[in-house]
Scaffold this motif. Structure first.
Motif, PDB file in Angstrom:
ATOM      1  N   ARG A  27     -34.301 -48.154 -19.424  1.00 46.52           N
ATOM      2  CA  ARG A  27     -34.211 -49.380 -20.119  1.00 46.52           C
ATOM      3  C   ARG A  27     -32.767 -49.268 -21.069  1.00 46.52           C
ATOM      4  N   ASN A  28     -32.738 -48.113 -21.557  1.00 48.82           N
ATOM      5  CA  ASN A  28     -31.218 -48.009 -22.171  1.00 48.82           C
ATOM      6  C   ASN A  28     -29.900 -48.130 -21.387  1.00 48.82           C
ATOM      7  N   VAL A  29     -30.152 -47.447 -20.235  1.00 47.74           N
ATOM      8  CA  VAL A  29     -29.119 -47.659 -18.987  1.00 47.74           C
ATOM      9  C   VAL A  29     -28.906 -49.141 -18.594  1.00 47.74           C
ATOM     10  N   TYR A  30     -30.028 -49.746 -18.711  1.00 45.98           N
ATOM     11  CA  TYR A  30     -29.806 -51.240 -18.131  1.00 45.98           C
ATOM     12  C   TYR A  30     -29.286 -52.182 -19.418  1.00 45.98           C
ATOM     13  N   GLU A  31     -29.900 -51.900 -20.673  1.00 49.01           N
ATOM     14  CA  GLU A  31     -29.193 -52.619 -21.793  1.00 49.01           C
ATOM     15  C   GLU A  31     -27.835 -52.377 -21.817  1.00 49.01           C
ATOM     16  N   THR A  32     -27.297 -51.338 -21.719  1.00 45.71           N
ATOM     17  CA  THR A  32     -25.863 -50.977 -21.883  1.00 45.71           C
ATOM     18  C   THR A  32     -25.104 -51.539 -20.732  1.00 45.71           C
ATOM     19  N   LEU A  33     -25.683 -51.518 -19.515  1.00 43.54           N
ATOM     20  CA  LEU A  33     -24.632 -51.890 -18.448  1.00 43.54           C
ATOM     21  C   LEU A  33     -24.874 -53.595 -18.428  1.00 43.54           C
ATOM     22  N   LEU A  34     -25.737 -54.015 -19.295  1.00 41.16           N
ATOM     23  CA  LEU A  34     -25.819 -55.757 -19.607  1.00 41.16           C
ATOM     24  C   LEU A  34     -24.568 -55.987 -20.037  1.00 41.16           C
ATOM     25  N   THR A  35     -24.014 -55.174 -21.130  1.00 42.52           N
ATOM     26  CA  THR A  35     -22.852 -55.544 -21.733  1.00 42.52           C
ATOM     27  C   THR A  35     -21.556 -54.754 -21.574  1.00 42.52           C
ATOM     28  N   GLU A  36     -21.505 -53.738 -20.857  1.00 41.37           N
ATOM     29  CA  GLU A  36     -20.072 -52.758 -20.401  1.00 41.37           C
ATOM     30  C   GLU A  36     -20.193 -52.610 -19.089  1.00 41.37           C
ATOM     31  N   TRP A  37     -18.906 -52.435 -18.487  1.00 37.10           N
ATOM     32  CA  TRP A  37     -18.920 -51.796 -17.209  1.00 37.10           C
ATOM     33  C   TRP A  37     -18.432 -50.150 -17.703  1.00 37.10           C
ATOM     34  N   LEU A  38     -19.275 -49.330 -16.943  1.00 36.53           N
ATOM     35  CA  LEU A  38     -19.278 -47.987 -17.321  1.00 36.53           C
ATOM     36  C   LEU A  38     -19.339 -47.134 -16.223  1.00 36.53           C
ATOM     37  N   THR A  39     -18.602 -46.022 -15.945  1.00 35.52           N
ATOM     38  CA  THR A  39     -18.560 -45.213 -14.736  1.00 35.52           C
ATOM     39  C   THR A  39     -19.699 -43.916 -15.098  1.00 35.52           C
ATOM     40  N   LEU A  40     -20.208 -43.422 -13.914  1.00 40.87           N
ATOM     41  CA  LEU A  40     -21.049 -42.399 -13.933  1.00 40.87           C
ATOM     42  C   LEU A  40     -20.798 -41.404 -14.975  1.00 40.87           C
ATOM     43  N   ASP A  41     -19.713 -40.788 -15.209  1.00 37.33           N
ATOM     44  CA  ASP A  41     -19.259 -39.970 -16.176  1.00 37.33           C
ATOM     45  C   ASP A  41     -19.709 -40.489 -17.690  1.00 37.33           C
ATOM     46  N   GLU A  42     -19.114 -41.802 -17.908  1.00 39.64           N
ATOM     47  CA  GLU A  42     -19.361 -42.361 -19.050  1.00 39.64           C
ATOM     48  C   GLU A  42     -20.951 -42.577 -19.576  1.00 39.64           C
ATOM     49  N   LEU A  43     -21.509 -42.844 -18.609  1.00 40.75           N
ATOM     50  CA  LEU A  43     -23.209 -42.857 -18.606  1.00 40.75           C
ATOM     51  C   LEU A  43     -23.622 -41.462 -19.031  1.00 40.75           C
ATOM     52  N   PHE A  44     -23.172 -40.255 -18.259  1.00 41.98           N
ATOM     53  CA  PHE A  44     -23.664 -39.096 -18.459  1.00 41.98           C
ATOM     54  C   PHE A  44     -23.436 -38.717 -20.056  1.00 41.98           C
TER      55      PHE A  44
END
Length: 171
Positions: A27-44
Motif C-alpha cells: 500500500r505504501n509503495v502504491y501511494e508513494t508511486l502515485l505522486t512520484e517517479w522513483l527508481t528501484l534503488d530509491e524505493l529500496f
C-alpha cells in the motif's frame, strides 16, 4: 495528481488490485508511486525488502508505468523509474456475493495455503492441461478459484480460459 480510472470488466481482475492493499508495504509503495517517479534503488532506500514484489504485483495488475531517467552525469547509466497513475476504479461486472467472497478469500489467503494451490496448478500446466475447466475438474476447485489464484500468483498468467506459466520478466 492525475485522476485516471482502472477499468475492470471481470471480477477476477480485482484480485491483484486488492492484493496491492493487503499489506502496509504494498500500500505504501502504491501511494508513494502515485505522486512520484522513483527508481528501484530509491524505493529500496525508502521501504527496504519486498519492493520488487510490490512492483511485480502492480505490473501484474496493469497499473505500473515505467520510463527511463537520464543520468545527471555523462558517464552514468539511465535507470528505470516507476509510477502508478490509477487513482480510481471503474467496475463493469455482475457477480454474486458468493463469488465476491471467494475472491476476497483468495486475496487474503495465507501464503502457505495459496502456494499449495499454485503448485498444483503448475503441475497441471506442465502436464499440458492448461484450460481452466480441465484444471478445475482435475483439482476439484471452482473455475473462479483457478482464475483468481492465477491472477494473484506471479508464477502464472491467465489468458482467456488458459492458464500459462509466467515468464520471469524484468520489472
Amino acid at each position: 495528481m492525475v485522476k485516471r480510472a482502472k477499468l475492470v470488466n471481470d471480477i477476477v481482475e480485482l484480485v491483484p488490485i486488492l492484493h496491492i492493499f493487503s499489506t502496509n508495504l504494498y500500500r505504501n509503495v502504491y501511494e508513494t508511486l502515485l505522486t512520484e517517479w522513483l527508481t528501484l534503488d530509491e524505493l529500496f532506500e525508502r521501504f527496504g525488502d519486498g519492493v520488487e514484489e510490490a512492483l511485480r504485483i502492480l505490473k501484474h495488475a496493469g497499473m505500473l508505468e515505467m520510463k527511463w531517467r537520464m543520468p545527471s552525469e555523462p558517464s552514468g547509466k539511465p535507470e528505470k523509474e516507476y509510477h502508478v497513475s490509477y487513482t480510481h476504479l471503474s467496475a463493469n461486472f455482475y457477480a454474486s456475493l458468493r463469488d465476491l467472497n471467494r475472491i476476497l478469500e483468495i486475496v487474503f489467503m495465507p501464503d502457505d495455503e495459496f502456494e499449495e494451490i499454485v503448485s498444483k496448478i503448475i503441475k497441471e500446466v506442465k502436464a499440458g492441461r492448461m484450460s481452466v475447466p480441465h484444471i478445475s475438474r482435475s483439482l476439484g476447485l471452482e473455475p473462479l478459484v483457478i482464475r483468481a489464484v492465477a491472477k494473484r500468483s506471479l508464477k502464472l498468467n491467465i489468458k482467456g480460459q488458459l492458464v500459462e506459466l509466467a515468464k520471469n520478466e524484468e520489472i
